[in-house]
Write an enzyme that holds these catalytic residues in place. Structure first.
Site, PDB file in Angstrom:
ATOM      1  N   LYS A  41       2.852  93.315 -83.444  1.00 30.01           N
ATOM      2  CA  LYS A  41       1.388  92.681 -82.883  1.00 30.01           C
ATOM      3  C   LYS A  41       0.822  92.726 -84.453  1.00 30.01           C
ATOM      4  CE  LYS A  41       1.182  97.513 -81.292  1.00 30.01           C
ATOM      5  NZ  LYS A  41       0.617  98.058 -80.031  1.00 30.01           N
ATOM      6  N   TYR A 286     -22.766 100.337-105.699  1.00 31.56           N
ATOM      7  CA  TYR A 286     -23.974 100.839-104.593  1.00 31.56           C
ATOM      8  C   TYR A 286     -24.506 102.039-104.920  1.00 31.56           C
ATOM      9  CZ  TYR A 286     -24.220  96.124-103.316  1.00 31.56           C
ATOM     10  OH  TYR A 286     -23.128  94.391-102.828  1.00 31.56           O
TER      11      TYR A 286
HETATM   12  N1  PLP Z   1       5.811  99.656 -76.872  1.00 23.68           N
HETATM   13  C1  PLP Z   1       5.435  99.456 -76.931  1.00 23.68           C
HETATM   14  C2  PLP Z   1       4.507  99.316 -75.467  1.00 23.68           C
HETATM   15  C3  PLP Z   1       4.109 100.270 -77.171  1.00 23.68           C
HETATM   16  O1  PLP Z   1       2.600  99.859 -76.876  1.00 23.68           O
HETATM   17  C4  PLP Z   1       3.956  99.700 -78.977  1.00 23.68           C
HETATM   18  C5  PLP Z   1       2.294 100.349 -79.585  1.00 23.68           C
HETATM   19  O2  PLP Z   1       1.559 100.354 -79.644  1.00 23.68           O
HETATM   20  C6  PLP Z   1       5.514  99.927 -79.414  1.00 23.68           C
HETATM   21  C7  PLP Z   1       6.538 100.390 -78.793  1.00 23.68           C
HETATM   22  C8  PLP Z   1       5.352 100.958 -81.399  1.00 23.68           C
HETATM   23  O3  PLP Z   1       5.052 101.839 -81.166  1.00 23.68           O
HETATM   24  P1  PLP Z   1       4.853 102.828 -82.133  1.00 23.68           P
HETATM   25  O4  PLP Z   1       4.432 101.871 -83.299  1.00 23.68           O
HETATM   26  O5  PLP Z   1       4.225 103.705 -82.271  1.00 23.68           O
HETATM   27  O6  PLP Z   1       6.576 102.401 -82.213  1.00 23.68           O
END
Ligand code: PLP
Length: 393
Positions: A41, A286
């Site tokens: 993501k 700035y």
């Molecule tokens: N699983 C879920 C449902 C998540 O929302 C996330 C990230 O927020 C992860 C796994 C991965 O988490 P991390 O980046 O702490 O490994």
């Protein structure tokens, strides 16, 4: 190296380090049967979701996950195959897109399940066209998870998304009654790196609630980075690494974290675009916050807070001169598109500087920058702007 780029600053993404991290994380699982759902993501935590996803698939990662439906569609449109989860709380009106692009939605209430059932039914009975015109079915449907499957999330203590554990049997029954395949049930840990007791409580709640599902063939997954490193839930069907896969710590880069031997994947590199010789007393940037106190060279780099170079690093940050390893201070304010750095007099425009290093250096790494600006590596990584070209090595 820059011949095909239109910008003299870029994010360098080391795909070998990514592969190395996946194997470190796999080694935390007692069984080889445990698969990996890589969390890509937010543009693969700033690393570029399309290239990272393709690479992860190439090295055998079983599944991918995004937070929102749009991110999944983006991957499909860039020909990413295989199961893609959407971990956010997918709304009823998004179910059609999930079907269309064969994404696995997270559901936690009856309404979402019923909408999925209704949408699936329409396509079966009316033969409604699902896939968009530009993506071939080969890309969308090449997945071992049946189309229209869902994952159910249960809330074991984080009080965010997810149904209550007691509601799980009812929700599964609704899915069964409407021919919706429940691929897996999962939960998310609130503090798996920092809080042993709370994580154990969450895991225990999850295991108790999901124990009866094993006989139904419904899979289970729970472990984010902190949990994988601390081996909570690593014996379930999947682990779900995010930040650790990119070599960054869930909290700060402690000795305990570094001992796992993960490798940070991304660095930020730039050429100076201008070098000026300043006389004693000249102001820089700035707010005129910096005054040269002797004759010195100031280099401008074409990177600013709009790129994810933190404004809080004004007067505090350092960059590395690559050909000598010397650290040079960021002087004056970080502006939207530029920073100014005091550099040695012999610096030339044709040499590179590392603005964010792929290590755990307290001054220049993503985790070091996070400490300096008072945030976490997640935020430093995900703020790396799409304005940067990404170079994959
Ligand atoms: N699983 C879920 C449902 C998540 O929302 C996330 C990230 O927020 C992860 C796994 C991965 O988490 P991390 O980046 O702490 O490994």
């Amino acid at each position: 190296m820059l011949s095909n780029l239109e910008r003299s600053a870029y994010i360098l993404v080391n795909l070998d380090s990514l592969a190395h991290n996946i194997s470190v994380l796999r080694s935390r699982c007692p069984s080889k049967k445990t698969g990996v759902i890589s969390v890509v993501k937010a543009g693969a935590y700033g690393h570029g979701s399309v290239m990272v996803s393709h690479h992860l698939k190439n090295i055998g990662v079983e599944r991918l996950a995004v937070a929102i439906v749009d991110e999944g569609i983006h991957l499909r449109k860039h020909h990413v195959k295989g199961p893609i989860h959407v971990f956010g709380n997918v709304q009823s009106w998004e179910m059609h897109s999930c079907l269309q692009y064969n994404l696995i939605p997270t559901v936690c209430d009856e309404k979402a399940v019923l909408t999925m059932a209704e949408t699936l039914n329409k396509t079966k009975t009316n033969g409604e066209q699902l896939s968009g015109p530009i993506i071939s079915d080969d890309i969308i449907y090449q997945s071992d998870v049946p189309q229209g499957s869902v994952n159910i999330k249960i809330d074991t203590g984080m009080s965010r998304n997810g149904c209550q554990p007691d509601d799980l049997p009812k929700l599964i029954k609704i899915c069964q009654d409407h021919d919706i395949h429940v691929d897996a049930v999962f939960t998310h840990f609130a503090d798996s790196w920092g809080n042993k007791e709370f994580t154990e409580m969450q895991l225990d709640t999850f295991l108790k609630a999901t124990e009866p599902l094993k006989s139904l063939g419904i899979k289970r997954h729970a472990s984010n980075s902190g949990a994988i490193l601390r081996c909570y839930g690593t014996d379930l069907d999947y682990i779900r690494p995010g930040i650790s896969m990119y070599g960054l710590p869930p909290d700060n880069a402690s000795e305990e974290f570094k001992a796992f031997g993960l490798k940070p994947v991304a660095s930020m590199v730039s050429y100076p675009t201008l070098i000026k010789r300043l006389q004693d007393g000249r102001k820089v940037g700035y707010g005129c916050t910096y005054t040269a106190d002797n004759e010195q060279s100031i280099a401008t780099f074409p990177v600013g807070y709009a790129d994810g170079y933190w404004r809080h690093l004004s007067g505090k940050g350092f960059v590395i001169r690559d050909n000598s390893g010397e650290r040079c201070p960021v002087v004056g304010r970080v502006s939207m598109d530029a920073i100014t750095v005091r550099v040695p007099a012999d610096t030339s425009l044709s040499e590179t500087f590392t603005l964010m290093s792929a290590d755990y250096d307290p001054l220049t790494s993503a985790s070091g920058i996070a400490d300096i600006v008072g945030t976490i590596s997640y935020e430093v990584a995900t703020r790396l702007s799409t304005r940067f070209p990404r170079l994959y090595t």
